[in-house]
Write a protein that holds these residues in place. Structure first.
Motif, PDB file in Angstrom:
ATOM      1  N   LEU A  87       0.846  -1.193   0.000  1.00  0.00           N
ATOM      2  CA  LEU A  87       0.000   0.000   0.000  1.00  0.00           C
ATOM      3  C   LEU A  87       0.879   1.240   0.000  1.00  0.00           C
ATOM      4  O   LEU A  87       1.873   1.304   0.735  1.00  0.00           O
ATOM      5  N   LEU A  88       0.501   2.226  -0.797  1.00  0.00           N
ATOM      6  CA  LEU A  88       1.246   3.479  -0.871  1.00  0.00           C
ATOM      7  C   LEU A  88       0.329   4.651  -0.550  1.00  0.00           C
ATOM      8  O   LEU A  88      -0.861   4.628  -0.878  1.00  0.00           O
ATOM      9  N   PRO A  89       0.875   5.697   0.065  1.00  0.00           N
ATOM     10  CA  PRO A  89       0.030   6.824   0.482  1.00  0.00           C
ATOM     11  C   PRO A  89      -0.223   7.837  -0.621  1.00  0.00           C
ATOM     12  O   PRO A  89       0.582   8.008  -1.546  1.00  0.00           O
ATOM     13  N   ALA A  90      -1.349   8.499  -0.479  1.00  0.00           N
ATOM     14  CA  ALA A  90      -1.684   9.667  -1.301  1.00  0.00           C
ATOM     15  C   ALA A  90      -2.054  10.781  -0.337  1.00  0.00           C
ATOM     16  O   ALA A  90      -2.921  10.604   0.519  1.00  0.00           O
ATOM     17  N   LEU A  91      -1.368  11.905  -0.447  1.00  0.00           N
ATOM     18  CA  LEU A  91      -1.570  13.004   0.494  1.00  0.00           C
ATOM     19  C   LEU A  91      -2.891  13.717   0.236  1.00  0.00           C
ATOM     20  O   LEU A  91      -3.186  14.115  -0.891  1.00  0.00           O
ATOM     21  N   GLY A 104       3.457  -1.610  -9.522  1.00  0.00           N
ATOM     22  CA  GLY A 104       4.649  -1.398 -10.327  1.00  0.00           C
ATOM     23  C   GLY A 104       4.911   0.075 -10.574  1.00  0.00           C
ATOM     24  O   GLY A 104       4.022   0.927 -10.421  1.00  0.00           O
ATOM     25  N   GLU A 105       6.163   0.367 -10.961  1.00  0.00           N
ATOM     26  CA  GLU A 105       6.573   1.764 -11.102  1.00  0.00           C
ATOM     27  C   GLU A 105       5.706   2.518 -12.107  1.00  0.00           C
ATOM     28  O   GLU A 105       5.453   3.720 -11.956  1.00  0.00           O
ATOM     29  N   GLY A 106       5.213   1.817 -13.122  1.00  0.00           N
ATOM     30  CA  GLY A 106       4.371   2.461 -14.126  1.00  0.00           C
ATOM     31  C   GLY A 106       3.005   2.862 -13.609  1.00  0.00           C
ATOM     32  O   GLY A 106       2.272   3.592 -14.279  1.00  0.00           O
ATOM     33  N   SER A 107       2.650   2.392 -12.413  1.00  0.00           N
ATOM     34  CA  SER A 107       1.335   2.724 -11.848  1.00  0.00           C
ATOM     35  C   SER A 107       1.380   3.964 -10.969  1.00  0.00           C
ATOM     36  O   SER A 107       0.373   4.314 -10.354  1.00  0.00           O
ATOM     37  N   LEU A 108       2.530   4.624 -10.918  1.00  0.00           N
ATOM     38  CA  LEU A 108       2.675   5.790 -10.057  1.00  0.00           C
ATOM     39  C   LEU A 108       2.398   7.082 -10.824  1.00  0.00           C
ATOM     40  O   LEU A 108       2.744   7.204 -11.994  1.00  0.00           O
ATOM     41  N   ALA A 109       1.785   8.021 -10.139  1.00  0.00           N
ATOM     42  CA  ALA A 109       1.540   9.347 -10.719  1.00  0.00           C
ATOM     43  C   ALA A 109       2.354  10.375  -9.942  1.00  0.00           C
ATOM     44  O   ALA A 109       2.410  10.327  -8.711  1.00  0.00           O
ATOM     45  N   ARG A 110       2.978  11.299 -10.657  1.00  0.00           N
ATOM     46  CA  ARG A 110       3.725  12.377 -10.008  1.00  0.00           C
ATOM     47  C   ARG A 110       2.740  13.486  -9.677  1.00  0.00           C
ATOM     48  O   ARG A 110       2.107  14.048 -10.571  1.00  0.00           O
ATOM     49  N   VAL A 111       2.597  13.784  -8.390  1.00  0.00           N
ATOM     50  CA  VAL A 111       1.594  14.745  -7.938  1.00  0.00           C
ATOM     51  C   VAL A 111       2.279  15.902  -7.221  1.00  0.00           C
ATOM     52  O   VAL A 111       3.063  15.696  -6.283  1.00  0.00           O
ATOM     53  N   GLN A 112       2.004  17.104  -7.675  1.00  0.00           N
ATOM     54  CA  GLN A 112       2.556  18.305  -7.044  1.00  0.00           C
ATOM     55  C   GLN A 112       1.565  18.835  -6.014  1.00  0.00           C
ATOM     56  O   GLN A 112       0.415  19.120  -6.341  1.00  0.00           O
ATOM     57  N   HIS A 113       2.017  18.944  -4.771  1.00  0.00           N
ATOM     58  CA  HIS A 113       1.155  19.457  -3.710  1.00  0.00           C
ATOM     59  C   HIS A 113       1.606  20.868  -3.344  1.00  0.00           C
ATOM     60  O   HIS A 113       2.525  21.051  -2.544  1.00  0.00           O
ATOM     61  N   GLY A 114       0.997  21.868  -3.959  1.00  0.00           N
ATOM     62  CA  GLY A 114       1.367  23.250  -3.677  1.00  0.00           C
ATOM     63  C   GLY A 114       2.832  23.500  -3.973  1.00  0.00           C
ATOM     64  O   GLY A 114       3.376  23.064  -4.981  1.00  0.00           O
ATOM     65  N   ARG A 116       5.348  22.293  -2.301  1.00  0.00           N
ATOM     66  CA  ARG A 116       6.212  21.252  -1.770  1.00  0.00           C
ATOM     67  C   ARG A 116       6.839  20.430  -2.885  1.00  0.00           C
ATOM     68  O   ARG A 116       6.512  20.557  -4.055  1.00  0.00           O
ATOM     69  N   MET A 117       7.723  19.541  -2.478  1.00  0.00           N
ATOM     70  CA  MET A 117       8.306  18.613  -3.428  1.00  0.00           C
ATOM     71  C   MET A 117       7.214  17.690  -3.988  1.00  0.00           C
ATOM     72  O   MET A 117       6.316  17.265  -3.266  1.00  0.00           O
ATOM     73  N   ALA A 118       7.274  17.397  -5.286  1.00  0.00           N
ATOM     74  CA  ALA A 118       6.298  16.500  -5.885  1.00  0.00           C
ATOM     75  C   ALA A 118       6.448  15.099  -5.298  1.00  0.00           C
ATOM     76  O   ALA A 118       7.550  14.648  -4.983  1.00  0.00           O
ATOM     77  N   LEU A 119       5.321  14.422  -5.135  1.00  0.00           N
ATOM     78  CA  LEU A 119       5.308  13.072  -4.589  1.00  0.00           C
ATOM     79  C   LEU A 119       4.847  12.091  -5.663  1.00  0.00           C
ATOM     80  O   LEU A 119       4.122  12.454  -6.588  1.00  0.00           O
ATOM     81  N   PHE A 120       5.277  10.844  -5.523  1.00  0.00           N
ATOM     82  CA  PHE A 120       4.807   9.784  -6.416  1.00  0.00           C
ATOM     83  C   PHE A 120       3.758   8.976  -5.658  1.00  0.00           C
ATOM     84  O   PHE A 120       4.042   8.391  -4.614  1.00  0.00           O
ATOM     85  N   GLU A 121       2.543   8.969  -6.202  1.00  0.00           N
ATOM     86  CA  GLU A 121       1.413   8.367  -5.516  1.00  0.00           C
ATOM     87  C   GLU A 121       0.771   7.312  -6.416  1.00  0.00           C
ATOM     88  O   GLU A 121       0.900   7.362  -7.640  1.00  0.00           O
ATOM     89  N   PRO A 122       0.058   6.354  -5.816  1.00  0.00           N
ATOM     90  CA  PRO A 122      -0.613   5.335  -6.632  1.00  0.00           C
ATOM     91  C   PRO A 122      -1.708   5.964  -7.480  1.00  0.00           C
ATOM     92  O   PRO A 122      -2.499   6.770  -6.984  1.00  0.00           O
ATOM     93  N   ALA A 123      -1.737   5.593  -8.762  1.00  0.00           N
ATOM     94  CA  ALA A 123      -2.680   6.220  -9.683  1.00  0.00           C
ATOM     95  C   ALA A 123      -4.039   5.524  -9.690  1.00  0.00           C
ATOM     96  O   ALA A 123      -5.004   6.061 -10.237  1.00  0.00           O
ATOM     97  N   GLY A 124      -4.124   4.348  -9.081  1.00  0.00           N
ATOM     98  CA  GLY A 124      -5.357   3.568  -9.150  1.00  0.00           C
ATOM     99  C   GLY A 124      -6.360   3.918  -8.073  1.00  0.00           C
ATOM    100  O   GLY A 124      -6.379   5.025  -7.535  1.00  0.00           O
ATOM    101  N   GLU A 125      -7.174   2.922  -7.741  1.00  0.00           N
ATOM    102  CA  GLU A 125      -8.279   3.097  -6.801  1.00  0.00           C
ATOM    103  C   GLU A 125      -7.787   3.529  -5.421  1.00  0.00           C
ATOM    104  O   GLU A 125      -6.793   3.024  -4.911  1.00  0.00           O
TER     105      GLU A 125
END
Length: 215
Positions: A87-91, A104-114, A116-125
């Protein structure tokens, strides 16, 4: 006297505050090269994968390292290859954490939170903040841990909420923090509500704290 120490009003060395310590640890991390980070990540994964708690875990709550954080992707991929549910977190906007499964690495989305440093979060459900209570092991980010197992986080409070949620659910997963060797220190400032981790994994080994890690 350690770095960041100041004199208190009665002349004794005062504990450096958390903000000062965070700056100091981050400054050291920022000197690391890409090769340093890569080599440390490989060693860290090898050490962590030898943990009995991870060897028998069915579900592990983890995170994707960013920048010069101790690298986690090799560890995540090996756990997934073993059939472990990762399980991976999404802020969330209030700094709480939702969770999603790692595919897998291809399932990650790069998300910019304001700003802050961009985070890699799970793109699925999204599975909801309570999904972390199903984990057998929770891998925690941090900047340092001391001889008592007290962790110095980045200060956002997200993982304080996770630990509170685990406690309220009455579950006791193994709490493991991933750090560089130099980040295991004598003492970090603590507060009454802070919870110690059970173990720290660094590129050179594993150190356990207090009582045995729960089974």
């Amino acid at each position: 006297m350690g770095t960041g120490a100041t004199l208190s009003h009665i002349g004794r060395p005062a504990e450096p505050d958390k903000r000062t310590l965070r700056r100091e640890f981050l400054a050291v991390r920022n000197t690391l090269t890409a090769d340093d980070v890569r080599e440390a990540a490989a060693a860290l994964a090898e050490r962590a994968l030898g943990l009995p708690e991870l060897e028998r875990a069915r579900t592990v709550a983890a995170y994707v390292s960013v920048g010069t954080e101790p690298g986690t992707l090799a560890l995540l991929d090996t756990l997934r290859a073993r059939g472990v549910r990762v399980l991976l977190p999404a802020l969330l906007p209030d700094n709480d954490l939702d969770w999603g499964a790692y595919a897998g690495e291809g399932s990650l989305a790069r998300v910019q939170h304001g700003g802050r440093m961009a985070l890699f979060e799970p793109a699925g459900e999204r599975l909801g903040p309570d999904a972390v209570t199903t984990a057998d092991v929770v891998l925690l980010p941090g900047l340092a841990v001391d001889a008592r197992g007290m962790r110095l986080g980045r200060g956002g409070g997200s993982y304080d909420r996770v630990l509170t949620r685990l406690e309220q659910a009455g579950v006791r997963p193994a709490l493991v923090v991933l750090l560089y060797d130099s980040e295991v220190v004598g003492r970090v400032p603590g507060e009454e509500h802070d919870q110690p981790v059970h173990a720290v994994v660094t590129p050179s080994g594993v150190r356990r704290f207090g009582a045995d890690v729960p089974h």
